[in-house]
Scaffold this motif. Structure first.
Motif, PDB file in Angstrom:
ATOM      1  N   ARG A 157       0.341  18.026 -12.263  1.00  0.00           N
ATOM      2  CA  ARG A 157      -0.450  16.801 -12.475  1.00  0.00           C
ATOM      3  C   ARG A 157       0.382  15.556 -12.202  1.00  0.00           C
ATOM      4  O   ARG A 157      -0.097  14.590 -11.589  1.00  0.00           O
ATOM      5  N   GLU A 158       1.628  15.586 -12.651  1.00  0.00           N
ATOM      6  CA  GLU A 158       2.504  14.432 -12.419  1.00  0.00           C
ATOM      7  C   GLU A 158       2.786  14.251 -10.929  1.00  0.00           C
ATOM      8  O   GLU A 158       2.887  13.121 -10.446  1.00  0.00           O
ATOM      9  N   LYS A 159       2.902  15.359 -10.207  1.00  0.00           N
ATOM     10  CA  LYS A 159       3.100  15.255  -8.758  1.00  0.00           C
ATOM     11  C   LYS A 159       1.880  14.629  -8.094  1.00  0.00           C
ATOM     12  O   LYS A 159       2.019  13.838  -7.153  1.00  0.00           O
ATOM     13  N   ASP A 160       0.694  14.960  -8.584  1.00  0.00           N
ATOM     14  CA  ASP A 160      -0.522  14.318  -8.074  1.00  0.00           C
ATOM     15  C   ASP A 160      -0.495  12.824  -8.384  1.00  0.00           C
ATOM     16  O   ASP A 160      -0.872  12.002  -7.542  1.00  0.00           O
ATOM     17  N   ASN A 161      -0.053  12.480  -9.592  1.00  0.00           N
ATOM     18  CA  ASN A 161       0.059  11.072  -9.970  1.00  0.00           C
ATOM     19  C   ASN A 161       1.065  10.343  -9.086  1.00  0.00           C
ATOM     20  O   ASN A 161       0.888   9.158  -8.782  1.00  0.00           O
ATOM     21  N   LEU A 162       2.088  11.051  -8.684  1.00  0.00           N
ATOM     22  CA  LEU A 162       3.104  10.452  -7.818  1.00  0.00           C
ATOM     23  C   LEU A 162       2.484  10.001  -6.499  1.00  0.00           C
ATOM     24  O   LEU A 162       2.803   8.930  -5.987  1.00  0.00           O
ATOM     25  N   ASN A 163       1.572  10.805  -5.971  1.00  0.00           N
ATOM     26  CA  ASN A 163       0.903  10.454  -4.712  1.00  0.00           C
ATOM     27  C   ASN A 163      -0.013   9.240  -4.877  1.00  0.00           C
ATOM     28  O   ASN A 163      -0.335   8.569  -3.901  1.00  0.00           O
ATOM     29  N   LYS A 164      -0.427   8.962  -6.111  1.00  0.00           N
ATOM     30  CA  LYS A 164      -1.328   7.839  -6.374  1.00  0.00           C
ATOM     31  C   LYS A 164      -0.583   6.603  -6.872  1.00  0.00           C
ATOM     32  O   LYS A 164      -1.214   5.576  -7.141  1.00  0.00           O
ATOM     33  N   ALA A 165       0.725   6.696  -6.990  1.00  0.00           N
ATOM     34  CA  ALA A 165       1.518   5.575  -7.518  1.00  0.00           C
ATOM     35  C   ALA A 165       1.353   4.347  -6.634  1.00  0.00           C
ATOM     36  O   ALA A 165       1.270   4.447  -5.406  1.00  0.00           O
ATOM     37  N   ARG A 166       1.298   3.189  -7.300  1.00  0.00           N
ATOM     38  CA  ARG A 166       1.028   1.955  -6.572  1.00  0.00           C
ATOM     39  C   ARG A 166       2.266   1.135  -6.257  1.00  0.00           C
ATOM     40  O   ARG A 166       2.230   0.268  -5.391  1.00  0.00           O
ATOM     41  N   ASN A 167       3.362   1.383  -6.963  1.00  0.00           N
ATOM     42  CA  ASN A 167       4.566   0.599  -6.692  1.00  0.00           C
ATOM     43  C   ASN A 167       5.809   1.425  -7.006  1.00  0.00           C
ATOM     44  O   ASN A 167       5.735   2.511  -7.555  1.00  0.00           O
ATOM     45  N   PHE A 168       6.955   0.845  -6.663  1.00  0.00           N
ATOM     46  CA  PHE A 168       8.213   1.556  -6.810  1.00  0.00           C
ATOM     47  C   PHE A 168       8.530   1.904  -8.263  1.00  0.00           C
ATOM     48  O   PHE A 168       9.017   3.002  -8.546  1.00  0.00           O
ATOM     49  N   ASP A 169       8.256   0.995  -9.178  1.00  0.00           N
ATOM     50  CA  ASP A 169       8.533   1.259 -10.591  1.00  0.00           C
ATOM     51  C   ASP A 169       7.725   2.445 -11.111  1.00  0.00           C
ATOM     52  O   ASP A 169       8.218   3.263 -11.884  1.00  0.00           O
ATOM     53  N   GLU A 170       6.501   2.530 -10.665  1.00  0.00           N
ATOM     54  CA  GLU A 170       5.649   3.656 -11.059  1.00  0.00           C
ATOM     55  C   GLU A 170       6.200   4.964 -10.486  1.00  0.00           C
ATOM     56  O   GLU A 170       6.254   5.983 -11.181  1.00  0.00           O
ATOM     57  N   VAL A 171       6.600   4.940  -9.242  1.00  0.00           N
ATOM     58  CA  VAL A 171       7.179   6.117  -8.589  1.00  0.00           C
ATOM     59  C   VAL A 171       8.432   6.557  -9.336  1.00  0.00           C
ATOM     60  O   VAL A 171       8.621   7.743  -9.623  1.00  0.00           O
ATOM     61  N   LYS A 172       9.264   5.597  -9.670  1.00  0.00           N
ATOM     62  CA  LYS A 172      10.506   5.896 -10.384  1.00  0.00           C
ATOM     63  C   LYS A 172      10.235   6.516 -11.752  1.00  0.00           C
ATOM     64  O   LYS A 172      10.852   7.508 -12.139  1.00  0.00           O
TER      65      LYS A 172
END
Length: 77
Positions: free
Chosen positions: A23-38
């Protein structure tokens, strides 16, 4: 609780953690900015550590249960 029950509990937690990681990997694909990705990547790394620890513990407990079964079997025979 015996080694078999512990093994089952750890194996269930392994499945649960794998689901959360996915689920977190799916969220990673939907991240909107660098801080979210990090932030998501950090969570994934923590979850993976937990996953590997649970998986290893389950294997060790399963091995211990098998060893005890063999020991008990030998003493009964």
């Amino acid at each position: 609780m015996n080694y078999r029950e512990w093994t089952e509990n750890y194996e269930k937690e392994v499945v649960n953690l794998k689901s959360i990681i996915d689920r977190e990997k799916d969220n990673l694909n939907k991240a909107r900015n660098f801080d979210e990705v990090k932030s998501i990547n950090r969570r994934i790394q923590i979850l993976k550590s937990m996953y590997y620890e649970c998986r290893l513990t389950a294997r060790l407990l399963k091995s211990k249960a098998k060893d005890l079964d063999e020991l008990v079997g030998e003493s009964v025979a």
